[in-house]
Scaffold this active site. Structure first.
Site, PDB file in Angstrom:
ATOM      1  N   ASP A  87       0.818  -1.225   0.000  1.00  0.00           N
ATOM      2  CA  ASP A  87       0.000   0.000   0.000  1.00  0.00           C
ATOM      3  C   ASP A  87       0.848   1.270   0.000  1.00  0.00           C
ATOM      4  O   ASP A  87       0.443   2.285   0.556  1.00  0.00           O
ATOM      5  CB  ASP A  87      -0.956   0.029   1.216  1.00  0.00           C
ATOM      6  CG  ASP A  87      -1.777  -1.230   1.311  1.00  0.00           C
ATOM      7  OD1 ASP A  87      -2.281  -1.661   0.266  1.00  0.00           O
ATOM      8  OD2 ASP A  87      -1.890  -1.799   2.411  1.00  0.00           O
ATOM      9  N   LYS A 141       2.019   2.230  -5.205  1.00  0.00           N
ATOM     10  CA  LYS A 141       2.638   1.719  -6.439  1.00  0.00           C
ATOM     11  C   LYS A 141       1.825   2.069  -7.680  1.00  0.00           C
ATOM     12  O   LYS A 141       2.375   2.345  -8.732  1.00  0.00           O
ATOM     13  CB  LYS A 141       2.813   0.198  -6.338  1.00  0.00           C
ATOM     14  CG  LYS A 141       3.876  -0.209  -5.339  1.00  0.00           C
ATOM     15  CD  LYS A 141       4.019  -1.708  -5.248  1.00  0.00           C
ATOM     16  CE  LYS A 141       2.887  -2.367  -4.513  1.00  0.00           C
ATOM     17  NZ  LYS A 141       2.845  -2.106  -3.065  1.00  0.00           N
ATOM     18  N   GLY A 169      -4.396  -4.018  -4.363  1.00  0.00           N
ATOM     19  CA  GLY A 169      -5.350  -2.959  -4.696  1.00  0.00           C
ATOM     20  C   GLY A 169      -4.568  -1.724  -5.080  1.00  0.00           C
ATOM     21  O   GLY A 169      -3.779  -1.227  -4.295  1.00  0.00           O
ATOM     22  N   HIS A 170      -4.712  -1.306  -6.313  1.00  0.00           N
ATOM     23  CA  HIS A 170      -4.018  -0.110  -6.767  1.00  0.00           C
ATOM     24  C   HIS A 170      -5.035   0.988  -7.011  1.00  0.00           C
ATOM     25  O   HIS A 170      -5.983   0.797  -7.771  1.00  0.00           O
ATOM     26  CB  HIS A 170      -3.272  -0.389  -8.077  1.00  0.00           C
ATOM     27  CG  HIS A 170      -2.087  -1.268  -7.907  1.00  0.00           C
ATOM     28  ND1 HIS A 170      -1.453  -1.902  -8.946  1.00  0.00           N
ATOM     29  CD2 HIS A 170      -1.413  -1.617  -6.801  1.00  0.00           C
ATOM     30  CE1 HIS A 170      -0.433  -2.598  -8.478  1.00  0.00           C
ATOM     31  NE2 HIS A 170      -0.393  -2.449  -7.179  1.00  0.00           N
ATOM     32  N   GLN A 210       1.832  -5.858  -3.172  1.00  0.00           N
ATOM     33  CA  GLN A 210       2.224  -6.028  -1.757  1.00  0.00           C
ATOM     34  C   GLN A 210       3.587  -5.367  -1.494  1.00  0.00           C
ATOM     35  O   GLN A 210       3.897  -4.394  -2.139  1.00  0.00           O
ATOM     36  CB  GLN A 210       2.242  -7.521  -1.370  1.00  0.00           C
ATOM     37  CG  GLN A 210       0.864  -8.135  -1.270  1.00  0.00           C
ATOM     38  CD  GLN A 210       0.347  -8.695  -2.571  1.00  0.00           C
ATOM     39  OE1 GLN A 210       1.071  -9.333  -3.293  1.00  0.00           O
ATOM     40  NE2 GLN A 210      -0.916  -8.475  -2.879  1.00  0.00           N
TER      41      GLN A 210
HETATM   42  P1  IMP Z   1      -3.121 -12.767   1.528  1.00  0.00           P
HETATM   43  O1  IMP Z   1      -2.167 -12.164   0.541  1.00  0.00           O
HETATM   44  O2  IMP Z   1      -4.555 -12.471   1.205  1.00  0.00           O
HETATM   45  O3  IMP Z   1      -2.873 -14.233   1.748  1.00  0.00           O
HETATM   46  O4  IMP Z   1      -2.853 -12.062   2.952  1.00  0.00           O
HETATM   47  C1  IMP Z   1      -1.624 -12.252   3.660  1.00  0.00           C
HETATM   48  C2  IMP Z   1      -1.157 -10.959   4.302  1.00  0.00           C
HETATM   49  O5  IMP Z   1      -0.789 -10.026   3.297  1.00  0.00           O
HETATM   50  C3  IMP Z   1      -2.235 -10.239   5.133  1.00  0.00           C
HETATM   51  O6  IMP Z   1      -1.617  -9.603   6.237  1.00  0.00           O
HETATM   52  C4  IMP Z   1      -2.780  -9.198   4.177  1.00  0.00           C
HETATM   53  O7  IMP Z   1      -3.358  -8.109   4.851  1.00  0.00           O
HETATM   54  C5  IMP Z   1      -1.504  -8.810   3.447  1.00  0.00           C
HETATM   55  N1  IMP Z   1      -1.749  -8.261   2.110  1.00  0.00           N
HETATM   56  C6  IMP Z   1      -2.085  -8.927   0.996  1.00  0.00           C
HETATM   57  N2  IMP Z   1      -2.205  -8.093  -0.050  1.00  0.00           N
HETATM   58  C7  IMP Z   1      -1.910  -6.876   0.406  1.00  0.00           C
HETATM   59  C8  IMP Z   1      -1.812  -5.586  -0.220  1.00  0.00           C
HETATM   60  O8  IMP Z   1      -2.009  -5.404  -1.419  1.00  0.00           O
HETATM   61  N3  IMP Z   1      -1.460  -4.569   0.602  1.00  0.00           N
HETATM   62  C9  IMP Z   1      -1.203  -4.725   1.919  1.00  0.00           C
HETATM   63  N4  IMP Z   1      -1.274  -5.906   2.541  1.00  0.00           N
HETATM   64  C10 IMP Z   1      -1.607  -6.970   1.778  1.00  0.00           C
END
Ligand code: IMP
Length: 432
Positions: free
Chosen positions: A13, A16, A40-41, A223
């Site tokens: 977040d 990007k 999420g962009h 991420q």
């Molecule tokens: P998952 O990717 O849904 O398996 O989640 C694993 C961890 O990554 C969790 O703590 C989510 O909140 C975090 N996470 C996944 N995608 C994002 C993102 O785009 N931004 C911030 N945190 C993320």
């Protein structure tokens, strides 16, 4: 040859989408190489706000080929819905190319993600519940279904038959959830196959040919470094490699294809989901944490969850420089700090009387690390109109220079507002 990687230097977040959108003008290809619709962009472009989850940010530009690489996990319904929304907004998606080797998120992956989080209770990871982890689990255990399987109904059916033997048992016996029939999944996914078939390609060859012919390829990470499966704050991480090495495996290019690695960081730091966070601030009413949350709009693009906010952590950034081989830093949301009297920066940690300048490799130390702060004066005036480094107030320039010295990497781009125009391009040469 120009291969440029953009990775999150924190917990995701970092902004990007905006930076990719900004640099995209000069690019021929924008490639997603890992993750899925957990990302999420948010892109603010020409007064419009666009939220993308799976489609590469370069989609806004008619001259760019957006690529979903082999390292991504694709929920086909989400991808097609996103395409429909973009088309309804007048943005053409016909150039989108999808790797034949990318894995598919299946309905049981979503169910199992939610169910296993529920079972973990207070130990939950805080996943996005989009089925990302279970899809990568199946990939690693050689039970995954790939995009190319959509082109052969016979093979697709056989793979679903094999997968459901185990998945239905898990759903029913462990989690007490409804099961699936082979026919319902085949019918649903063959419906998607019709639309996806024309997008499928050997994207590794496509990208390598482009690089050999001196085209510019932008590898867009999702991420962030501390959510990396190997290098992040395990187990509170995602299931892929959002670090620079992931661009090679997730797109099918060699490390020599990468010329520049941009690490993006907020002027403070946030994280969503569970896990350790040394510089986390209290977010109660009237607190600095609440101020950053509200001023920075710190609510997830994908899940709407409130993000945890904290002071900038230079230990984490030094770690991101090391893991990714960063050549540049991009600092975003500097304007969010504009009203503060003073600003803290974590320069090291303290644990049991010992100082840690680098990220402690043992989780226990990181979980209990106390930040050692240096406090800098705030600038107490708006900066969103600044377009050069020199136009920034002295205190803001000193803040950036301080971060630069701590990271030992130049801060090349600074964002001072959400719109693409609200950016200082300090060390970025446009394509000749
Ligand atoms: P998952 O990717 O849904 O398996 O989640 C694993 C961890 O990554 C969790 O703590 C989510 O909140 C975090 N996470 C996944 N995608 C994002 C993102 O785009 N931004 C911030 N945190 C993320």
């Amino acid at each position: 040859m120009a291969g440029i990687v953009l990775v999150g230097a924190q917990w995701g977040d970092e902004g990007k989408g905006k930076i990719t959108d900004l640099l995209a003008d000069d690019m021929d290809y924008v490639v997603r190489f890992q993750g899925g619709n957990n990302a999420g962009h948010t892109i603010v472009h020409g007064g419009r706000t666009l939220k993308l989850h799976l489609i590469p940010s370069g989609i806004m530009y008619p001259h760019i080929t957006p690529v979903i690489g082999n390292g991504v996990v694709i929920d086909p319904k989400v991808m097609l819905d996103e395409i429909d929304r973009l088309e309804a907004d007048g943005i053409s998606t016909h150039r989108l190319v999808v790797s034949s080797n990318a894995h598919l998120i299946m309905p049981y992956h979503r169910d199992l993600d939610g169910a296993s989080e529920k079972r973990l209770g207070s130990n939950e990871i805080g996943t996005t519940r989009r089925g990302i982890g279970p899809a990568y689990m199946d990939k690693a255990s050689r039970l995954g279904i790939r995009v190319q399987d959509l082109t052969d109904e016979h093979i697709f059916r056989k793979k679903i038959e094999a997968a459901l033997i185990e998945k239905n048992e898990l759903l029913e016996k462990i989690y007490d959830l409804p099961t699936y029939t082979v026919d319902e999944i085949v019918d649903e996914y063959m419906g998607y196959a019709e639309r996806i078939r024309p997008m499928i390609a050997d994207t590794s060859t496509l990208i390598n040919v482009a690089l050999r012919s001196d085209q510019w390829v932008f590898f867009e990470g999702a991420q962030g470094t501390l959510l990396d499966l190997d290098h992040g704050t395990y187990p509170f991480v995602t299931s892929s490699s959002p670090t620079a090495g992931g661009a090679c495996t997730g797109a099918g290019v060699g490390p020599k294809a990468i010329d520049r690695v941009l690490g993006i960081a907020k002027a403070y730091i946030t994280r969503v989901g569970s896990g350790p966070f040394p510089t986390e601030l209290d977010s109660s009413p009237g607190s600095i944490g609440e101020h950053l949350t509200m001023k920075g709009g710190e609510f997830g693009t994908t899940t709407g969850r409130q993000r945890r906010c904290g002071w900038y952590d230079a230990v984490i950034i030094r770690y991101a420089v090391q893991i990714n081989g960063l050549t540049d830093l991009v600092i975003t949301k500097l304007d969010v700090l504009s009203e503060l009297d003073t600003i803290k920066v974590c320069v090291a940690y303290e644990y049991e009387g010992r100082r840690y300048n680098d990220l402690p490799s043992h989780q226990t130390i990181f979980h209990h690390a106390k930040p050692i702060y240096e406090e800098l004066p705030g600038w107490k005036c708006p900066i969103d109109h600044c377009r050069t480094f020199e136009e920034l107030p002295k205190e803001a320039r000193d803040y950036i220079t301080f971060l630069e010295d701590l990271a030992d990497v130049p801060v090349s781009i600074i964002a001072v507002g959400p719109d693409r125009s609200e950016t200082i391009m300090r060390r970025w040469e446009r394509r000749p």
